[in-house]
Design an enzyme around this catalytic site. Structure first.
Site, mmCIF file in Angstrom:
data_model
loop_
_atom_site.group_PDB
_atom_site.id
_atom_site.type_symbol
_atom_site.label_atom_id
_atom_site.label_comp_id
_atom_site.label_asym_id
_atom_site.label_seq_id
_atom_site.Cartn_x
_atom_site.Cartn_y
_atom_site.Cartn_z
ATOM 1 N N GLU A 83 0.788 -1.217 0.000
ATOM 2 C CA GLU A 83 0.000 0.000 0.000
ATOM 3 C C GLU A 83 0.831 1.283 0.000
ATOM 4 O O GLU A 83 0.580 2.216 -0.732
ATOM 5 C CB GLU A 83 -0.884 -0.023 1.244
ATOM 6 C CG GLU A 83 -2.278 0.423 0.984
ATOM 7 C CD GLU A 83 -2.365 1.900 0.911
ATOM 8 O OE1 GLU A 83 -3.120 2.394 0.076
ATOM 9 O OE2 GLU A 83 -1.662 2.554 1.672
ATOM 10 N N HIS A 118 -1.240 1.517 7.192
ATOM 11 C CA HIS A 118 -1.717 2.294 6.048
ATOM 12 C C HIS A 118 -0.543 3.159 5.572
ATOM 13 O O HIS A 118 0.509 2.618 5.267
ATOM 14 C CB HIS A 118 -2.934 3.104 6.524
ATOM 15 C CG HIS A 118 -3.844 3.567 5.445
ATOM 16 N ND1 HIS A 118 -5.054 4.153 5.705
ATOM 17 C CD2 HIS A 118 -3.730 3.559 4.096
ATOM 18 C CE1 HIS A 118 -5.652 4.469 4.562
ATOM 19 N NE2 HIS A 118 -4.861 4.127 3.571
ATOM 20 N N HIS A 152 -4.711 1.144 11.741
ATOM 21 C CA HIS A 152 -6.162 1.148 12.000
ATOM 22 C C HIS A 152 -6.539 -0.103 12.787
ATOM 23 O O HIS A 152 -7.206 -1.005 12.259
ATOM 24 C CB HIS A 152 -6.955 1.180 10.692
ATOM 25 C CG HIS A 152 -6.682 2.370 9.834
ATOM 26 N ND1 HIS A 152 -6.985 3.657 10.210
ATOM 27 C CD2 HIS A 152 -6.127 2.470 8.601
ATOM 28 C CE1 HIS A 152 -6.637 4.489 9.242
ATOM 29 N NE2 HIS A 152 -6.101 3.797 8.268
ATOM 30 N N ASN A 167 -4.979 8.786 6.672
ATOM 31 C CA ASN A 167 -4.652 7.997 5.501
ATOM 32 C C ASN A 167 -3.139 7.964 5.379
ATOM 33 O O ASN A 167 -2.502 6.950 5.576
ATOM 34 C CB ASN A 167 -5.300 8.653 4.271
ATOM 35 C CG ASN A 167 -5.013 7.936 2.984
ATOM 36 O OD1 ASN A 167 -3.875 7.663 2.661
ATOM 37 N ND2 ASN A 167 -6.046 7.603 2.238
ATOM 38 N N ASN A 169 -5.553 12.455 0.231
ATOM 39 C CA ASN A 169 -4.901 11.148 0.248
ATOM 40 C C ASN A 169 -3.406 11.306 0.528
ATOM 41 O O ASN A 169 -3.018 11.600 1.648
ATOM 42 C CB ASN A 169 -5.198 10.443 -1.080
ATOM 43 C CG ASN A 169 -5.010 8.959 -1.009
ATOM 44 O OD1 ASN A 169 -4.048 8.467 -0.458
ATOM 45 N ND2 ASN A 169 -5.915 8.215 -1.563
ATOM 46 N N ASP A 194 -3.249 9.208 -5.927
ATOM 47 C CA ASP A 194 -3.224 8.544 -4.630
ATOM 48 C C ASP A 194 -2.011 9.002 -3.814
ATOM 49 O O ASP A 194 -2.041 10.037 -3.179
ATOM 50 C CB ASP A 194 -3.258 7.033 -4.873
ATOM 51 C CG ASP A 194 -3.551 6.239 -3.632
ATOM 52 O OD1 ASP A 194 -3.123 6.663 -2.555
ATOM 53 O OD2 ASP A 194 -4.188 5.185 -3.724
ATOM 54 N N ASN A 195 -0.941 8.221 -3.872
ATOM 55 C CA ASN A 195 0.214 8.596 -3.036
ATOM 56 C C ASN A 195 1.276 9.331 -3.841
ATOM 57 O O ASN A 195 1.499 9.027 -5.000
ATOM 58 C CB ASN A 195 0.832 7.339 -2.429
ATOM 59 C CG ASN A 195 -0.142 6.630 -1.526
ATOM 60 O OD1 ASN A 195 -0.880 7.275 -0.807
ATOM 61 N ND2 ASN A 195 -0.150 5.326 -1.581
HETATM 62 C C1 LIG Z 1 0.576 6.728 1.993
HETATM 63 C C2 LIG Z 1 -0.678 6.812 1.270
HETATM 64 O O1 LIG Z 1 -1.112 7.840 0.785
HETATM 65 N N1 LIG Z 1 -1.277 5.753 1.146
HETATM 66 C C3 LIG Z 1 -2.432 5.716 0.364
HETATM 67 C C4 LIG Z 1 -2.103 5.089 -0.891
HETATM 68 O O2 LIG Z 1 -3.266 4.671 -1.565
HETATM 69 C C5 LIG Z 1 -4.240 3.950 -0.846
HETATM 70 C C6 LIG Z 1 -5.382 3.524 -1.711
HETATM 71 O O3 LIG Z 1 -6.283 4.558 -1.928
HETATM 72 C C7 LIG Z 1 -4.690 4.773 0.260
HETATM 73 O O4 LIG Z 1 -5.726 4.092 0.952
HETATM 74 C C8 LIG Z 1 -3.488 4.984 1.095
HETATM 75 O O5 LIG Z 1 -3.787 5.667 2.205
#
Ligand SMILES: CC(=O)N[C@H]1CO[C@H](CO)[C@@H](O)[C@@H]1O
Ligand SMILES: *[C@@H]1O[C@H](CO)[C@@H](O)[C@H](O)[C@H]1NC(C)=O
Ligand SMILES: *[C@@H]1O[C@H](CO)[C@@H](O)[C@H](O)[C@H]1NC(C)=O
Ligand SMILES: *[C@@H]1O[C@H](CO)[C@@H](O)[C@H](O)[C@H]1NC(C)=O
Length: 355
Positions: A53, A115, A134, A168, A224, A269-270
């Protein structure tokens, strides 16, 4: 009259529903398909099949990878097993990982659900790993000290705060100091799905230190990934469902002021920042329906963007990798080290490509 009123209310309701439905489809980028962009030499990382992830690569080429996220609405191949933190050495030719042992008497391994992660290295070269966790659906931030010789993580502390209800991702600015994105506002799963559907944009960013915790940016439609520029002057925030990356100026008092935003045709996303060039590498979901509503027949695709010169008038955005999910499903994160690109996913494999 009453009937007319009822019909009007019903009509209004339907119109609103239609509006929301179309905006929901836009936010999810529901009709988007990918045109493949290939890289010459890609191989799977051995030992990762059920999620990678988030990941972070240290300047020496060691990468931490979080695996086994359990998150409402997202697929998980190993629901019975707790999550873990993996270590990979990008200096080695073989693409393998080992699971870091977690030590420390107060830490509950059985409910570990990692996460977003972030590292902080202090003047003595001690590496701290901060992990959003979590356990039982709640949010904590776990502080670990990385013990390289022992290949283990010593648990030092669990951080909880009412302004950190649904973290997140985080970016560390000290061993016990970070910025974090709260991707949702509601903890309750039912309210949370309505929030996702209606797009209330109540998600926000918090600055945390032991002495001070405050909201530093708000009004996001699912905040995110979060990351810092190499000089520490700017904070980058990915707004997943608005398909935007925001640049904020960071002040000495830790407040943030918005500087600019970039728009994309994909769910960002990241973000990871190349410490040498300052380029942003972004793991993206081209089509949100496929990642949030898993259908094995129609797997979520993967996309990686590179953004150069983000602070200038004309940032250069390159689609470096795009694949329809046959090879790699649901890319969340991408990071580079010495000409190699490491791509992580929510619940699937991890891919390492030569650039
Ligand atoms: C570090 C980070 O932002 N993780 C995110 C990467 O993508 C996933 C999928 O959507 C997120 O849930 C993570 O939090
Ligand atoms: C991934 O999960 C499956 C069960 O769904 C399991 O059989 C497999 O060994 C797991 N793979 C790894 C690398 O943990
Ligand atoms: C923080 O610093 C900025 C820039 O110097 C200033 O504009 C702002 O008012 C300060 N905010 C607080 C809460 O101290
Ligand atoms: C994905 O792409 C591959 C290779 O280009 C192709 O064979 C496959 O049919 C595509 N799958 C879907 C679901 O579009």
């Amino acid at each position: 009259m009453a009937k007319l009123l009822t019909l009007t209310v019903l009509g209004l309701g339907l119109a609103l529903f239609r509006d929301h439905r179309s905006s929901y489809q836009t936010r999810m980028n529901a009709v988007r398909e990918v045109t493949p962009v290939e890289l010459p030499n890609c191989n799977f990382v051995k030992g990762i099949e059920n999620g990678s992830e988030d990941l972070e690569i240290l300047p020496n080429g060691l990468a931490f990878i979080s695996s086994g996220l359990k998150y409402p609405g997202l697929k998980d191949f190993e629901p019975a097993n707790p999550g873990k933190i993996l270590l990979m050495d990008l200096n080695e030719k073989g693409l393998t990982v080992l699971e870091l042992e977690i030590t420390g008497s107060k830490f509950d391994l059985s409910s570990f659900n990692p996460h977003g992660i972030s590292t902080f290295t202090d003047e003595d070269n001690t590496v701290y790993l901060l992990v959003v966790n979590h356990p039982d659906g709640k949010t904590t931030v776990e502080l670990f000290k990385f013990q390289e010789e022992e290949k283990s993580l010593l648990h030092l502390k669990t951080i909880r705060h009412k302004l950190l209800p649904n973290l997140n991702d985080i970016v560390a600015v000290g061993p016990e100091q970070f910025y974090g994105t709260n991707d949702h506002y509601f903890v309750h799963p039912y309210l949370r799905s309505w929030e996702l559907y209606l797009g209330l944009s109540w998600s926000y960013v918090v600055y945390y230190s032991p002495n001070e915790v405050r909201v530093v940016a708000e009004g996001f439609d699912f905040a995110n990934g979060i990351s810092l520029s190499p000089d520490g002057k700017y904070v980058y925030i990915a707004e997943l469902l608005a398909h935007k990356i925001h640049v904020y100026e960071k002040h000495a008092n830790w407040t943030l002021t918005p500087l600019k935003s970039l728009d994309f045709n994909t769910l960002v996303d990241n973000i990871s920042v190349d410490p040498v060039t300052g380029d942003l590498w972004v793991g993206c979901h081209p089509n949100g329906m496929r990642i949030f509503y898993n259908d094995p027949e129609n797997p979520p695709a993967s996309e990686v963007l590179r953004i150069q010169n983000i602070l200038t008038e004309e940032p250069k955005v390159t689609l470096v990798y795009a694949e329809n999910g046959t090879v790699l499903q649901g890319s969340t994160v991408a990071s580079v080290y010495k000409g190699r690109l490491l791509i992580g996913t929510v619940f699937h494999k991890a891919l390492c490509c030569e650039l």
